[in-house]
Design a protein around this motif. Sequence first.
Motif, PDB file in Angstrom:
ATOM      1  N   MET A 113      -4.540 -27.527 -12.379  1.00 55.90           N
ATOM      2  CA  MET A 113      -5.663 -26.234 -12.496  1.00 55.90           C
ATOM      3  C   MET A 113      -6.082 -26.942 -13.722  1.00 55.90           C
ATOM      4  O   MET A 113      -7.418 -26.677 -14.637  1.00 55.90           O
ATOM      5  CB  MET A 113      -4.669 -25.172 -13.235  1.00 55.90           C
ATOM      6  N   VAL A 114      -5.291 -28.070 -15.192  1.00 51.40           N
ATOM      7  CA  VAL A 114      -5.884 -28.439 -16.001  1.00 51.40           C
ATOM      8  C   VAL A 114      -7.155 -29.296 -15.467  1.00 51.40           C
ATOM      9  O   VAL A 114      -8.095 -29.646 -15.713  1.00 51.40           O
ATOM     10  CB  VAL A 114      -4.750 -29.686 -16.932  1.00 51.40           C
ATOM     11  N   LYS A 115      -6.645 -30.065 -14.494  1.00 50.79           N
ATOM     12  CA  LYS A 115      -7.603 -31.088 -13.889  1.00 50.79           C
ATOM     13  C   LYS A 115      -8.359 -30.468 -13.245  1.00 50.79           C
ATOM     14  O   LYS A 115     -10.175 -30.302 -13.372  1.00 50.79           O
ATOM     15  CB  LYS A 115      -7.419 -32.232 -12.810  1.00 50.79           C
ATOM     16  N   VAL A 174     -10.491 -34.563  -8.443  1.00 49.04           N
ATOM     17  CA  VAL A 174     -10.788 -32.860  -8.392  1.00 49.04           C
ATOM     18  C   VAL A 174     -10.803 -32.440  -6.536  1.00 49.04           C
ATOM     19  O   VAL A 174      -9.807 -32.030  -6.790  1.00 49.04           O
ATOM     20  CB  VAL A 174     -11.437 -32.320  -9.271  1.00 49.04           C
ATOM     21  N   ARG A 175     -11.254 -32.685  -6.236  1.00 47.70           N
ATOM     22  CA  ARG A 175     -11.468 -31.811  -5.081  1.00 47.70           C
ATOM     23  C   ARG A 175     -10.677 -32.885  -3.834  1.00 47.70           C
ATOM     24  O   ARG A 175      -9.926 -31.947  -3.621  1.00 47.70           O
ATOM     25  CB  ARG A 175     -12.734 -32.420  -4.235  1.00 47.70           C
ATOM     26  N   ALA A 176     -10.221 -34.078  -3.899  1.00 43.45           N
ATOM     27  CA  ALA A 176      -8.701 -34.781  -3.704  1.00 43.45           C
ATOM     28  C   ALA A 176      -8.072 -34.675  -4.032  1.00 43.45           C
ATOM     29  O   ALA A 176      -6.839 -33.989  -2.652  1.00 43.45           O
ATOM     30  CB  ALA A 176      -9.065 -36.241  -3.628  1.00 43.45           C
ATOM     31  N   ALA A 177      -7.595 -33.866  -4.940  1.00 43.01           N
ATOM     32  CA  ALA A 177      -6.317 -33.680  -5.589  1.00 43.01           C
ATOM     33  C   ALA A 177      -5.625 -31.853  -5.012  1.00 43.01           C
ATOM     34  O   ALA A 177      -4.992 -31.468  -4.097  1.00 43.01           O
ATOM     35  CB  ALA A 177      -6.271 -33.029  -7.098  1.00 43.01           C
ATOM     36  N   ILE A 178      -6.876 -31.542  -4.771  1.00 41.37           N
ATOM     37  CA  ILE A 178      -7.001 -29.428  -4.445  1.00 41.37           C
ATOM     38  C   ILE A 178      -6.996 -29.653  -2.882  1.00 41.37           C
ATOM     39  O   ILE A 178      -5.441 -29.256  -1.877  1.00 41.37           O
ATOM     40  CB  ILE A 178      -8.490 -29.095  -4.383  1.00 41.37           C
ATOM     41  N   ALA A 179      -7.052 -30.333  -2.009  1.00 44.64           N
ATOM     42  CA  ALA A 179      -7.358 -31.029  -0.833  1.00 44.64           C
ATOM     43  C   ALA A 179      -5.529 -30.920  -0.544  1.00 44.64           C
ATOM     44  O   ALA A 179      -5.100 -30.711   1.007  1.00 44.64           O
ATOM     45  CB  ALA A 179      -8.198 -31.705   0.244  1.00 44.64           C
ATOM     46  N   GLU A 180      -5.065 -32.506  -0.959  1.00 43.58           N
ATOM     47  CA  GLU A 180      -3.930 -32.885  -1.310  1.00 43.58           C
ATOM     48  C   GLU A 180      -2.872 -31.653  -1.376  1.00 43.58           C
ATOM     49  O   GLU A 180      -1.921 -31.729  -0.911  1.00 43.58           O
ATOM     50  CB  GLU A 180      -3.730 -34.195  -2.234  1.00 43.58           C
ATOM     51  N   ARG A 181      -3.455 -30.930  -2.406  1.00 45.18           N
ATOM     52  CA  ARG A 181      -2.272 -29.996  -3.326  1.00 45.18           C
ATOM     53  C   ARG A 181      -2.047 -28.767  -1.519  1.00 45.18           C
ATOM     54  O   ARG A 181      -1.473 -27.945  -1.374  1.00 45.18           O
ATOM     55  CB  ARG A 181      -2.576 -29.020  -3.983  1.00 45.18           C
ATOM     56  N   MET A 182      -3.312 -28.399  -1.017  1.00 43.05           N
ATOM     57  CA  MET A 182      -3.176 -27.383   0.448  1.00 43.05           C
ATOM     58  C   MET A 182      -2.620 -28.384   1.451  1.00 43.05           C
ATOM     59  O   MET A 182      -2.059 -27.698   2.359  1.00 43.05           O
ATOM     60  CB  MET A 182      -4.657 -27.716   1.016  1.00 43.05           C
ATOM     61  N   GLU A 183      -2.810 -29.646   1.276  1.00 43.27           N
ATOM     62  CA  GLU A 183      -1.175 -30.227   2.568  1.00 43.27           C
ATOM     63  C   GLU A 183       0.202 -29.926   2.460  1.00 43.27           C
ATOM     64  O   GLU A 183       0.451 -29.422   3.428  1.00 43.27           O
ATOM     65  CB  GLU A 183      -2.166 -31.906   2.544  1.00 43.27           C
ATOM     66  N   TRP A 184       0.234 -29.609   1.276  1.00 45.00           N
ATOM     67  CA  TRP A 184       1.645 -29.938   0.541  1.00 45.00           C
ATOM     68  C   TRP A 184       2.160 -28.524   0.896  1.00 45.00           C
ATOM     69  O   TRP A 184       3.250 -28.200   1.297  1.00 45.00           O
ATOM     70  CB  TRP A 184       1.444 -29.972  -1.137  1.00 45.00           C
ATOM     71  N   ALA A 185       0.879 -27.319   0.087  1.00 46.97           N
ATOM     72  CA  ALA A 185       1.211 -26.312   1.068  1.00 46.97           C
ATOM     73  C   ALA A 185       1.587 -25.734   2.164  1.00 46.97           C
ATOM     74  O   ALA A 185       2.128 -25.075   2.654  1.00 46.97           O
ATOM     75  CB  ALA A 185      -0.149 -25.062   0.260  1.00 46.97           C
TER      76      ALA A 185
END
Length: 181
Positions: free
Chosen positions: A88-90, A102-113
């Motif tokens: 969220m800070v990013k 940041v986009r890549a980090a969100i996509a990674e978080r979505m894979e994790w979810a």
Amino acid sequence: MLEGEASGYDLAKGSDATVADFWMATPQQLYRELERMESEGMVTARVVEQERRPDKRLFSLTQAGLEAVHAYTAETPGRPAVVRDELMVKVQCADVGDIEAVRAAIAERMEWATGKLAHYERFRQRLLGGRSEEAYFAEAERIGPYLTLLRGMALERENLQWGDMALRRLDQRLNALRAND
């Protein structure tokens, strides 16, 4: 331990499946807490000898431990925990930072979810044991683990929904920046 005797290892693995989404504890913290609870008479432990493995200790709640659980659940909960999420800070800094990263980090978080949701769904099916949800709530000895599992599933679904929206908005921003170049 609420279901009966368990080793520290069993409790650590069980917490990974049941409470890790809302309460994290390292195995070391768990073992320290079990030692404290034993010294305070809330649990008893017995040693089980094992062939080809170190002996293990199995813990059980005592009456004092059950009373402590009852007293704890009767207390008014404190304020909700503050979310500390580096992603969220990013995201907050995306406009002046590296939007692609940041986009890549969100996509990674979505894979994790997505992975967590799949894990939770397998656990949900094990808990249901072929029953409907209504039958589970009517028949199960304990419904708390199922209720917290549903909360974890809802959180991960919301994370996916937010991630999808955030990726679309970041893509729009990236397209607008590229069009202005």
